[in-house]
Design a protein around this motif. Sequence first.
Motif, PDB file in Angstrom:
ATOM      1  N   PRO A  97       5.194  21.258  10.080  1.00  0.00           N
ATOM      2  CA  PRO A  97       3.879  21.605   9.514  1.00  0.00           C
ATOM      3  C   PRO A  97       3.328  22.964   9.962  1.00  0.00           C
ATOM      4  CG  PRO A  97       3.915  19.300  10.108  1.00  0.00           C
ATOM      5  CD  PRO A  97       5.212  19.892  10.583  1.00  0.00           C
TER       6      PRO A  97
ATOM      7  N   ARG B  82      17.880  -0.713  16.893  1.00  0.00           N
ATOM      8  CA  ARG B  82      18.583   0.572  16.886  1.00  0.00           C
ATOM      9  C   ARG B  82      19.532   0.669  18.083  1.00  0.00           C
ATOM     10  NH1 ARG B  82      15.081   5.793  17.719  1.00  0.00           N
ATOM     11  NH2 ARG B  82      14.769   4.650  19.657  1.00  0.00           N
TER      12      ARG B  82
ATOM     13  N   TYR C 133      11.697   9.372  21.172  1.00  0.00           N
ATOM     14  CA  TYR C 133      12.657   9.226  20.072  1.00  0.00           C
ATOM     15  C   TYR C 133      13.750  10.282  20.129  1.00  0.00           C
ATOM     16  CZ  TYR C 133       9.698  12.613  17.505  1.00  0.00           C
ATOM     17  OH  TYR C 133       8.982  13.696  17.123  1.00  0.00           O
TER      18      TYR C 133
ATOM     19  N   SER D  21      17.770  17.137  12.531  1.00  0.00           N
ATOM     20  CA  SER D  21      17.266  15.920  11.877  1.00  0.00           C
ATOM     21  C   SER D  21      16.089  15.318  12.616  1.00  0.00           C
ATOM     22  CB  SER D  21      18.328  14.834  11.765  1.00  0.00           C
ATOM     23  OG  SER D  21      19.560  15.356  11.470  1.00  0.00           O
ATOM     24  N   HIS D  22      15.968  15.584  13.907  1.00  0.00           N
ATOM     25  CA  HIS D  22      14.925  14.878  14.644  1.00  0.00           C
ATOM     26  C   HIS D  22      13.841  15.793  15.208  1.00  0.00           C
ATOM     27  CE1 HIS D  22      16.698  10.900  14.322  1.00  0.00           C
ATOM     28  NE2 HIS D  22      17.851  11.545  14.320  1.00  0.00           N
TER      29      HIS D  22
ATOM     30  N   GLU E  67      21.633   5.882  10.704  1.00  0.00           N
ATOM     31  CA  GLU E  67      22.147   7.069  11.358  1.00  0.00           C
ATOM     32  C   GLU E  67      23.095   6.730  12.506  1.00  0.00           C
ATOM     33  OE1 GLU E  67      19.611  11.107  11.996  1.00  0.00           O
ATOM     34  OE2 GLU E  67      19.071   9.340  13.112  1.00  0.00           O
TER      35      GLU E  67
ATOM     36  N   MET F 276       0.859  -1.198   0.000  1.00  0.00           N
ATOM     37  CA  MET F 276       0.000   0.000   0.000  1.00  0.00           C
ATOM     38  C   MET F 276       0.886   1.236   0.000  1.00  0.00           C
ATOM     39  SD  MET F 276      -3.128   0.831   2.547  1.00  0.00           S
ATOM     40  CE  MET F 276      -2.157   1.588   3.834  1.00  0.00           C
TER      41      MET F 276
ATOM     42  N   SER G 253       6.226   6.019  20.469  1.00  0.00           N
ATOM     43  CA  SER G 253       6.872   7.329  20.530  1.00  0.00           C
ATOM     44  C   SER G 253       8.395   7.220  20.529  1.00  0.00           C
ATOM     45  CB  SER G 253       6.410   8.088  21.782  1.00  0.00           C
ATOM     46  OG  SER G 253       6.976   7.517  22.929  1.00  0.00           O
ATOM     47  N   SER G 254       8.928   6.008  20.471  1.00  0.00           N
ATOM     48  CA  SER G 254      10.384   5.898  20.590  1.00  0.00           C
ATOM     49  C   SER G 254      11.093   5.922  19.239  1.00  0.00           C
ATOM     50  CB  SER G 254      10.769   4.641  21.371  1.00  0.00           C
ATOM     51  OG  SER G 254      10.233   3.513  20.751  1.00  0.00           O
ATOM     52  N   LEU G 255      10.323   5.949  18.150  1.00  0.00           N
ATOM     53  CA  LEU G 255      10.949   6.075  16.833  1.00  0.00           C
ATOM     54  C   LEU G 255      10.456   7.367  16.195  1.00  0.00           C
ATOM     55  CD1 LEU G 255      10.417   2.404  15.614  1.00  0.00           C
ATOM     56  CD2 LEU G 255      12.595   3.435  16.252  1.00  0.00           C
ATOM     57  N   ASN G 256      11.367   8.066  15.512  1.00  0.00           N
ATOM     58  CA  ASN G 256      11.009   9.305  14.828  1.00  0.00           C
ATOM     59  C   ASN G 256       9.983   9.000  13.738  1.00  0.00           C
ATOM     60  OD1 ASN G 256      10.885  11.639  13.311  1.00  0.00           O
ATOM     61  ND2 ASN G 256      13.087  12.026  13.391  1.00  0.00           N
TER      62      ASN G 256
ATOM     63  N   SER H  96      -9.218  13.201   8.282  1.00  0.00           N
ATOM     64  CA  SER H  96     -10.314  12.234   8.268  1.00  0.00           C
ATOM     65  C   SER H  96     -11.576  12.844   7.685  1.00  0.00           C
ATOM     66  CB  SER H  96     -10.580  11.731   9.686  1.00  0.00           C
ATOM     67  OG  SER H  96     -10.702  12.820  10.561  1.00  0.00           O
TER      68      SER H  96
ATOM     69  N   GLU I 264       1.945   4.939   0.518  1.00  0.00           N
ATOM     70  CA  GLU I 264       1.588   5.988   1.466  1.00  0.00           C
ATOM     71  C   GLU I 264       1.058   7.206   0.716  1.00  0.00           C
ATOM     72  OE1 GLU I 264       1.587   7.964   5.231  1.00  0.00           O
ATOM     73  OE2 GLU I 264       1.250   5.990   4.428  1.00  0.00           O
TER      74      GLU I 264
ATOM     75  N   PRO J  98      12.071  18.437  11.666  1.00  0.00           N
ATOM     76  CA  PRO J  98      11.066  17.842  10.762  1.00  0.00           C
ATOM     77  C   PRO J  98       9.724  17.607  11.450  1.00  0.00           C
ATOM     78  CG  PRO J  98      13.139  16.657  10.618  1.00  0.00           C
ATOM     79  CD  PRO J  98      13.265  17.595  11.773  1.00  0.00           C
ATOM     80  N   ASN J  99       9.755  17.400  12.756  1.00  0.00           N
ATOM     81  CA  ASN J  99       8.514  17.107  13.453  1.00  0.00           C
ATOM     82  C   ASN J  99       7.766  18.351  13.927  1.00  0.00           C
ATOM     83  OD1 ASN J  99       8.182  14.101  13.637  1.00  0.00           O
ATOM     84  ND2 ASN J  99      10.307  14.329  14.256  1.00  0.00           N
TER      85      ASN J  99
ATOM     86  N   GLN K  95       3.764   2.302   9.936  1.00  0.00           N
ATOM     87  CA  GLN K  95       3.327   1.191   9.098  1.00  0.00           C
ATOM     88  C   GLN K  95       3.619  -0.162   9.752  1.00  0.00           C
ATOM     89  OE1 GLN K  95       5.724   2.782   5.834  1.00  0.00           O
ATOM     90  NE2 GLN K  95       3.873   2.894   4.581  1.00  0.00           N
TER      91      GLN K  95
ATOM     92  N   ARG L 147       8.948  10.523  11.258  1.00  0.00           N
ATOM     93  CA  ARG L 147       9.244  10.960   9.896  1.00  0.00           C
ATOM     94  C   ARG L 147      10.498  10.312   9.329  1.00  0.00           C
ATOM     95  NH1 ARG L 147       6.067  15.386   8.555  1.00  0.00           N
ATOM     96  NH2 ARG L 147       4.723  15.814  10.322  1.00  0.00           N
TER      97      ARG L 147
END
Lengths: 322, 280, 315
Positions: free
Chosen positions: B196, C160, B171, B188-189, C110, B1, C96-99, B279, B3, B192-193, C147, C101
């Motif tokens: 938006p 990781r 994360y 990098s972390h 990385e 599928m 929540s432990s993986l980014n 949605s 994205e 990006p988050n 996913q 994006r």
Amino acid sequence: MSKPLIEISNLTVSTTDDNRTLVNDVSFSIAPGEAVGVVGESGSGKTLTALSLLGLLPRGVHATSGSITYGGKDLLTADRETLRSIRGNEIAMIYQDPMTALNPVMKLGAQLIEVIQSHGGDTSNAMERVLTAFSEVGIPDPKRAYESYPHEFSGGMRQRVMIAMALILSPQLLIADEPTTALDVTIQQQILALVMQERRKRNMSMLWITHDLGVVANLVDRVIVMYAGRIVEVGSVKEVFTNPQHPYTAGLLASLPKASDKNRTRLLSIPGIPPKPWTVGESCAFSPRCSKADQQCRSSLPVLATNTHTDAACFHLMGDNS
Amino acid sequence: MREKTWFSYYLKSTSGVVGGILVLIMVAISLLSALGITPHDPLIQDPINALQGPSSQYWFGTDQFGRDILSRCMDGMRRSMLVSIVAVSIATLVGVLMGIVGGYFGKVLDGFVVRFSDVIFAFPAILLALAIVNSLGNSWIDTSIAIAVVYTPIFIRVARGPVLSVKEMDYVKAVRILGFSTPKVLFSHILPNVLPPIVIQIALSMSWAILTESGLSFLGLGTQPPDASLGLMVSEAQSLAAFAWWTLAFPSLFITIAVVGLNLVGDGLRDSLDPARRSS
Amino acid sequence: MTLSITDVTKRYKIRVTRAQVNALNGVTIDLPAKKTLGIVGESGCGKSTLARMIVGLEQPSSGTVTWNGEPIFDKARNMLSSKHSNIQLVFQDPYSSLNPRQKIGDSIAEVLTVHHLVEKDAVQARIAELLTEVGISPELAHRYPHQLSGGQRQRVSIARALASQPDLLVLDEPVSALDVSVRAEVMNLLIDLRERLGLTYIFISHDLSMIRHISDQIAVMYLGKIVESGPWDSVLENPQHPYTKALIAAMPDHTEVGNNAYEAPLKGEVPDPASMPTGCAFHLRCPIAVPSCSTNAQTLREIEPNHQIACQEVK
């Protein structure tokens, strides 16, 4: 067996947008005074089934077929007024997070009084009733609790307040959606003891939703095991836990570490993950993870059938274990 | 599928599509003007043809000096776009950097960043811009800087808020424990988050910046005659509009198209970048 | 190689009330390499603070945490000392432990490139190797975290962590957020990895059955203190501290069915760490407390080899 208090027949719940089936053809009943446990993992449909009983399905999800018969009425087609008079009054619910049931900016006493008023109850002795309800659920200082706000209480105490709120109108049926999952084990034990005591005293029926097999083992009379939106096994708590007939139930029980196992043998695991209910089609939803599965399991749907121990929906029962 | 990308959601948003078309028209007009492709020279005066109504030769009519209003509108649009893009770029870069750094490190650094934005917020935007242009000068780059200063605190807020919650995510802790350098963690972390809301803010701020630039020119501070600017044209048309409506109508229309277009793009982005709104 | 935690305390100030919270109160642990220490306790007992401290996310207010004799916390960088990226944490919530994006392969890549752990052209092969090691098909490297299922994400988090070639893994409730039917698989994976890679584990959980299953040693914590510790079988088969006994009694047990007798082993609630009881922190709920428990602070003492408790009333 006496006439059931509530009877759920062929309940199917789907999403409104894309018609994905989340609960599929679920039927069971609860007798007066009986405690039934519904066990399932996330996505098994256990919570949606419980919410259907009160007409509280979230937006975007609705019951597409089936019926829920309570007191001669079908709750699925009942009007708002009927549902409102049944909610709280005859069927009450307690949740995992008490804060969803309690108004954060209103004193606890006032909230319980409101419950009594909303059902046209006698308000002359309402305060007394609330104080009694508080002390019944083991709140140490009912007068102080009456004047307190929810945030002044710990999680366990809030859970007690919510139970007091649910029980104050003496419902026939208490629905509990994982009310102890967020609590510490020693507090969980206190809440379970409390619920058990109140249920006995009131001869109240109960529907207890949980993912934790250990919790219901000593709490309910009958267990319903759900998997991917369907009931896969039903039986007395004793039979389901000691002679599980569905390979899923058996696998689940085998995957838990046992306190009696001195050698700490490797846990038996179930490979894979539960499927989304709407992707299953005409097959046994558990077949991709089942060691007993064959062509039949993958091409036709097993129906719930009675056997010596339980009712199970499986072509290859586990057989006698004891 | 496969994205679904945010863009496929964006295309489902009516405001996004309409806004996108308007913005594309504005960009095309500005580019044409930048390449010198206008019906007439926006600066050449032709007193014989002063204050002509719209005609086949002068689509939007002419002003009191006989200059073609369509050409001047196109040139004004180019200048407004240029100022708006430069100003918002500066504000985004500076504001986002300050917001992220303040939000992530907290303590004294954050205190400074928050006070800084509070102080700028305390002034009415147009007054502050006026004061800065007055002290810097009237070139388009001065105007851009003035607008950038006014808009920087908005970007500080938009970036800082989400950083405060994202930096507590597991994360982010995980990559810190893994020994990643701070710039790597930040860019990098975390960045990006928190992107938006920043992207949405860019679209909205560009529309406001066009208004501010017009406002400054209207008050005689931004673009100076004989150069064309939408705000200046509106200002000049004040006394003429009673008998030559086109001198006011067309520059106003261009400002409206720019502001409405960018606002609609902002709405479309908000709908497509926010998973909770997808949605519906 | 040993993890040494010596008399560690951690105090926080609550901003609004200015109240002082003692999250950890004189904790001492010595864990030899390749052993697993299970830390069990209820909310507020300090087990998560301890986890954060071992991986250098927090600095002890007093006391020391060292790995091979070297302090773990780098004051200059205000985080884990760069020498110790071989101490890693696996979080409870795989969502929540993986980014969100970042593709899962990239999040592992990385780690490999930042620390130059493999040559550039070997990165992809190493990612495949790590994913295979945790039971994830390398084809999934191009997926985003959302996913994947919760169990798969937890495996990726483990992969990781393994990418940095750790010696010590701190596992903070690693299976609590997972569906019941996938917990066993992840537990088995952790046990396999421990044997295969010779890892040292700190396994933190409120679930005594999982602690029992994986630990060599167990420490029971209550309100910032260790109240009982020792080899897993001594602590669980022969518990001495009244709190340990209560925890064991409170474990929902699916093997004992239908006796319908719930008895709450402990009265009352865990006190607020901001207003800690005097003396033994447990005395308000303790079934065997005597008046002097409210004044006498308890310290750990050995009752049989390696088995310690902090209770004056147990002889």
